[in-house]
Design a protein around this motif. Structure first.
Motif, PDB file in Angstrom:
ATOM      1  N   MET A   1      42.112  54.649  31.097  1.00  0.00           N
ATOM      2  CA  MET A   1      41.208  54.584  30.317  1.00  0.00           C
ATOM      3  C   MET A   1      41.630  55.528  28.589  1.00  0.00           C
ATOM      4  SD  MET A   1      39.528  57.811  32.411  1.00  0.00           S
ATOM      5  CE  MET A   1      38.004  57.309  31.122  1.00  0.00           C
ATOM      6  N   THR A   2      39.760  54.939  28.263  1.00  0.00           N
ATOM      7  CA  THR A   2      40.307  55.770  26.639  1.00  0.00           C
ATOM      8  C   THR A   2      38.801  56.848  26.348  1.00  0.00           C
ATOM      9  OG1 THR A   2      41.333  53.533  25.622  1.00  0.00           O
ATOM     10  CG2 THR A   2      40.273  54.928  23.962  1.00  0.00           C
ATOM     11  N   THR A   3      39.483  57.627  25.673  1.00  0.00           N
ATOM     12  CA  THR A   3      37.742  58.971  25.447  1.00  0.00           C
ATOM     13  C   THR A   3      38.176  58.869  24.442  1.00  0.00           C
ATOM     14  OG1 THR A   3      39.388  60.940  24.985  1.00  0.00           O
ATOM     15  CG2 THR A   3      38.738  59.786  27.757  1.00  0.00           C
ATOM     16  N   ARG A   4      36.712  59.263  23.453  1.00  0.00           N
ATOM     17  CA  ARG A   4      36.245  59.102  22.296  1.00  0.00           C
ATOM     18  C   ARG A   4      36.285  60.456  21.751  1.00  0.00           C
ATOM     19  NH1 ARG A   4      36.060  54.542  24.550  1.00  0.00           N
ATOM     20  NH2 ARG A   4      36.709  52.591  24.193  1.00  0.00           N
ATOM     21  N   SER A   5      36.063  61.562  22.436  1.00  0.00           N
ATOM     22  CA  SER A   5      35.800  63.033  21.893  1.00  0.00           C
ATOM     23  C   SER A   5      36.349  64.021  23.175  1.00  0.00           C
ATOM     24  CB  SER A   5      34.507  62.753  22.022  1.00  0.00           C
ATOM     25  OG  SER A   5      33.818  62.756  23.282  1.00  0.00           O
ATOM     26  N   PRO A   6      36.502  65.372  22.953  1.00  0.00           N
ATOM     27  CA  PRO A   6      37.009  66.335  23.514  1.00  0.00           C
ATOM     28  C   PRO A   6      36.263  66.866  24.243  1.00  0.00           C
ATOM     29  CG  PRO A   6      36.928  66.919  21.338  1.00  0.00           C
ATOM     30  CD  PRO A   6      36.570  65.511  20.782  1.00  0.00           C
ATOM     31  N   GLU A   7      35.376  66.051  24.507  1.00  0.00           N
ATOM     32  CA  GLU A   7      34.192  66.412  25.271  1.00  0.00           C
ATOM     33  C   GLU A   7      34.533  65.394  26.824  1.00  0.00           C
ATOM     34  OE1 GLU A   7      33.141  65.769  22.662  1.00  0.00           O
ATOM     35  OE2 GLU A   7      32.758  68.250  21.611  1.00  0.00           O
ATOM     36  N   GLU A   8      34.721  64.113  26.286  1.00  0.00           N
ATOM     37  CA  GLU A   8      34.633  62.702  26.592  1.00  0.00           C
ATOM     38  C   GLU A   8      36.157  62.934  28.030  1.00  0.00           C
ATOM     39  OE1 GLU A   8      35.128  58.107  26.909  1.00  0.00           O
ATOM     40  OE2 GLU A   8      34.028  59.532  25.139  1.00  0.00           O
ATOM     41  N   THR A   9      37.115  63.243  27.403  1.00  0.00           N
ATOM     42  CA  THR A   9      38.592  64.243  28.202  1.00  0.00           C
ATOM     43  C   THR A   9      38.311  65.957  28.684  1.00  0.00           C
ATOM     44  OG1 THR A   9      39.630  63.018  25.980  1.00  0.00           O
ATOM     45  CG2 THR A   9      40.638  64.744  27.415  1.00  0.00           C
ATOM     46  N   ALA A  10      37.091  65.898  28.768  1.00  0.00           N
ATOM     47  CA  ALA A  10      37.074  66.626  29.484  1.00  0.00           C
ATOM     48  C   ALA A  10      36.989  66.629  30.793  1.00  0.00           C
ATOM     49  CB  ALA A  10      36.426  68.710  28.836  1.00  0.00           C
ATOM     50  N   ALA A  11      35.208  65.774  30.503  1.00  0.00           N
ATOM     51  CA  ALA A  11      34.311  65.768  31.492  1.00  0.00           C
ATOM     52  C   ALA A  11      35.895  64.385  32.502  1.00  0.00           C
ATOM     53  CB  ALA A  11      33.453  64.483  30.844  1.00  0.00           C
ATOM     54  N   VAL A  12      36.440  63.384  32.185  1.00  0.00           N
ATOM     55  CA  VAL A  12      37.658  63.229  33.096  1.00  0.00           C
ATOM     56  C   VAL A  12      37.968  64.172  33.661  1.00  0.00           C
ATOM     57  CG1 VAL A  12      39.216  61.271  33.225  1.00  0.00           C
ATOM     58  CG2 VAL A  12      36.791  60.923  31.425  1.00  0.00           C
ATOM     59  N   ALA A  13      38.251  65.231  32.577  1.00  0.00           N
ATOM     60  CA  ALA A  13      39.346  66.255  33.341  1.00  0.00           C
ATOM     61  C   ALA A  13      38.686  66.723  35.265  1.00  0.00           C
ATOM     62  CB  ALA A  13      40.638  67.358  33.443  1.00  0.00           C
ATOM     63  N   GLU A  14      37.130  67.150  34.525  1.00  0.00           N
ATOM     64  CA  GLU A  14      36.235  67.333  35.609  1.00  0.00           C
ATOM     65  C   GLU A  14      35.983  66.907  36.846  1.00  0.00           C
ATOM     66  OE1 GLU A  14      32.375  68.980  34.073  1.00  0.00           O
ATOM     67  OE2 GLU A  14      31.440  69.259  35.784  1.00  0.00           O
ATOM     68  N   SER A  15      35.849  65.765  37.036  1.00  0.00           N
ATOM     69  CA  SER A  15      36.019  64.132  37.658  1.00  0.00           C
ATOM     70  C   SER A  15      36.562  64.721  39.249  1.00  0.00           C
ATOM     71  CB  SER A  15      35.631  63.797  37.027  1.00  0.00           C
ATOM     72  OG  SER A  15      36.864  62.781  36.694  1.00  0.00           O
ATOM     73  N   LEU A  16      38.024  64.937  38.222  1.00  0.00           N
ATOM     74  CA  LEU A  16      39.561  65.344  39.017  1.00  0.00           C
ATOM     75  C   LEU A  16      40.270  66.004  39.389  1.00  0.00           C
ATOM     76  CD1 LEU A  16      42.308  63.962  39.284  1.00  0.00           C
ATOM     77  CD2 LEU A  16      43.186  65.301  37.014  1.00  0.00           C
ATOM     78  N   GLY A  17      38.821  67.744  38.856  1.00  0.00           N
ATOM     79  CA  GLY A  17      39.076  69.201  39.328  1.00  0.00           C
ATOM     80  C   GLY A  17      38.223  68.560  40.704  1.00  0.00           C
ATOM     81  N   ARG A  18      37.401  68.236  40.234  1.00  0.00           N
ATOM     82  CA  ARG A  18      35.936  67.927  41.147  1.00  0.00           C
ATOM     83  C   ARG A  18      37.202  67.690  43.269  1.00  0.00           C
ATOM     84  NH1 ARG A  18      32.063  65.904  39.632  1.00  0.00           N
ATOM     85  NH2 ARG A  18      31.957  65.833  37.726  1.00  0.00           N
ATOM     86  N   GLN A  19      38.129  67.039  42.430  1.00  0.00           N
ATOM     87  CA  GLN A  19      38.832  66.219  44.002  1.00  0.00           C
ATOM     88  C   GLN A  19      39.591  66.924  44.725  1.00  0.00           C
ATOM     89  OE1 GLN A  19      37.436  63.107  44.527  1.00  0.00           O
ATOM     90  NE2 GLN A  19      35.808  63.304  43.238  1.00  0.00           N
ATOM     91  N   LEU A  20      40.057  67.599  43.297  1.00  0.00           N
ATOM     92  CA  LEU A  20      41.496  68.317  44.083  1.00  0.00           C
ATOM     93  C   LEU A  20      41.018  69.015  45.702  1.00  0.00           C
ATOM     94  CD1 LEU A  20      42.552  69.362  40.594  1.00  0.00           C
ATOM     95  CD2 LEU A  20      43.566  67.528  41.798  1.00  0.00           C
ATOM     96  N   GLN A  21      42.333  69.498  46.218  1.00  0.00           N
ATOM     97  CA  GLN A  21      42.672  70.240  47.558  1.00  0.00           C
ATOM     98  C   GLN A  21      43.103  70.353  47.117  1.00  0.00           C
ATOM     99  OE1 GLN A  21      42.075  66.890  50.162  1.00  0.00           O
ATOM    100  NE2 GLN A  21      40.173  66.099  50.024  1.00  0.00           N
TER     101      GLN A  21
END
Ligand code: ADP
Ligand code: MG
Length: 155
Positions: free
Chosen positions: A1-21
């Motif tokens: 996927m493509t992100t267009r700002s640091p905030e967008e990259t961090a938001a994708v990472a946050e969504s991944l972080g929420r999945q981690l077990q």
């Protein structure tokens, strides 16, 4: 996927972080400035690390530990010069099956990665655009397909 700002990259990472077990190894690969640390800062939010804003690349110490809703090891192997150093920082102890391990410059690990890990490749497309590629090696985690599907729908 493509992100267009640091905030967008961090938001994708946050969504991944929420999945981690716990027990996941995240191998971050990309040039200087690609957004690896930015990604880990977003992960820190998803992992509920207090003061996630202070997550910095442990470029000199190579490793930093955080306590979020799971224990987290953040490694930056930019300055790793010999494989002995991996032993010195306790690489094997990080793979305890409970902690999340996020490794910047994971290409330095070569044969030291476990069979199951998530590769995250970040490429610079323009000053503000980053291409993010995710690959699960070994058995993908149970949440993997669901998470990817929601992510691609947003892209
Ligand atoms: P790395 O750890 O890979 O060296 P950093 O996360 O420290 O990279 O730095 C990324 C830099 O790129 C930051 O200065 C950030 O503001 C900038 N940047 C611009 N666009 C993006 C984007 N879409 N995603 C992430 N970072 C971006
Ligand atoms: Mg970094």
């Amino acid at each position: 996927m493509t992100t267009r700002s640091p905030e967008e990259t961090a938001a994708v990472a946050e969504s991944l972080g929420r999945q981690l077990q716990g027990g996941e190894v995240l191998a971050l690969i990309g040039d200087l400035g690609a957004g690896k640390t930015c990604f880990v800062q977003g992960l820190a939010v998803g992992l509920e690390i207090p003061d996630e804003a202070y997550v910095r690349s442990p470029t000199f110490s190579l490793i930093e530990e955080y306590d979020g809703r799971l224990p987290v090891y953040h490694l930056d192997l930019y300055r790793l010069s010999e494989e002995d150093e991996l032993e010195a920082i306790g690489w094997r102890d990080c793979l305890d099956g409970e902690s999340v391990v996020a490794v910047e410059w994971a290409d330095q690990l070569r044969g030291y990665l476990p069979n199951r890990y998530i590769e995250i490749r970040l490429s610079i497309r323009s000053p503000e655009e980053r291409e993010l590629k995710f690959v699960a090696y070994g058995d993908p985690p149970v949440w993997w397909e669901g998470w990817r599907t929601t992510l691609l729908r947003k892209d």
